[in-house]
Design a protein around this motif. Structure first.
Motif: not given
Ligand code: UTP
Length: 289
Positions: A45-54, A99-113
């Motif tokens: 927020v302090a950096s001026g971003i408008e939207e977060i995707v969890f 906004t929320t996106v679901r990672q169905k399996k913990p396949l790693g940070l790359g997959h999460a992104i």
């Protein structure tokens, strides 16, 4: 192009923090008076971003609830005349769209992104790891956004680590352009001891361009059987200039027990209400050892 969105992956299992993280997401563990994840959202927020995707997973609903509006709590606090507390609680959820996106399996940070590709679309975006805290005068994300305006390229935030620690990080080998800025030549995830001379470790802040999604699509499981963001970044670095930035500030790995304790001490010593008494207490405790 302006950066408008930030991805915060919080879908990991937090095995380093068991048993605490079994039923409570590690990102919800408290540092003084707010959960780790709130400091990270505040940096965005302090950096001026408008939207977060969890990027979330099963068992992480407490994170979404924390940033949601709670009508019942709001009513109770107002009835009790605790309006200031009420405003404070509502403040963050009013400031930013989540906004929320679901990672169905913990396949790693790359997959999460990769799971955020349809929400991010064709624009640059920030990534902040949900358990990495940075204490700094200018928010770390803002420092990266300023550099991005100049370089118009992907940037990873780095810090120097000791040779014994390089095998815990993604390590960058690069050519120094000026103080704190490197053009990346090579990257390796958790290198075996003695396999790199570099001490430049990637921390949990990235500024990425949408080309990363095509790279992630092609990335096969790497270290630990997970789809590694570092592997996709390396593939991208072979195609276009990418940079590493030694940010100013102190980073804490709050997903690790010792890192979490260090973060608590650092944030408590800066907290306007508890700092004085806490400093006194720390001095007394240290004198006894
Ligand atoms: P970590 O490796 O620090 O988190 O990943 P972890 O997997 O939760 O923790 P440990 O190692 O088992 O203790 C860095 C970030 O990437 C997210 C995590 O939530 C954390 O914020 N992550 C990791 C995902 O979102 N999905 C994954 O599959 C893996």
């Amino acid at each position: 192009m302006n950066v408008r969105k930030a991805v915060i992956p919080v879908a990991g299992k937090g095995t380093r923090f068991l048993p605490a993280s079994k039923a409570i997401p590690k990102e919800m563990l408290t540092i003084v008076d707010r959960p780790t994840i709130q400091y990270i959202v505040e940096e965005v927020v302090a950096s001026g971003i408008e939207e977060i995707v969890f990027v979330t997973s099963q068992g992480k609903s407490a994170i979404e609830n924390h940033f949601d509006y709670d009508f019942e709590l709001d009513t109770i606090l107002r009835q009790k005349g605790k309006d200031a507390l009420c405003e404070e609680i509502n403040h963050i959820s009013n400031l930013i769209d989540i906004t929320t996106v679901r990672q169905k399996k913990p396949l790693g940070l790359g997959h999460a992104i990769w799971t955020t590709r349809n929400v991010i679309g064709d624009e640059p975006f920030l990534v902040l790891l949900g358990d990495d805290l940075v204490l700094s005068k200018v928010p770390c994300c803002q420092q990266m956004l300023t550099l991005h305006q100049e370089l118009d390229a992907p940037i990873v935030a780095i810090q120097r680590v000791s040779p014994e620690e390089t095998n815990q990080y993604g390590i960058v080998e690069g050519t120094q352009l000026r103080e704190g800025v490197y053009q990346i030549d090579r990257m390796v995830e958790k290198p075996a001891p003695g396999t790199t001379d570099s001490d430049l470790a990637i921390i949990g802040r990235y500024l990425l361009t949408p080309e990363i999604f095509a790279m992630l699509e092609k990335t096969t499981p790497g270290h630990g059987g997970e789809i590694q963001l570092t592997d996709a970044l390396l593939a991208l670095a072979k195609q276009r200039p990418m940079y590493a930035y030694e940010f100013s500030g102190t980073r804490f790995d709050a997903g690790d027990k010792l890192g979490y304790l260090k973060a608590i001490v650092a944030y408590a010593l800066r907290h306007p209400v508890v700092c004085k008494e806490f400093k006194k207490h720390i001095k007394e405790v240290c004198a006894d050892f």
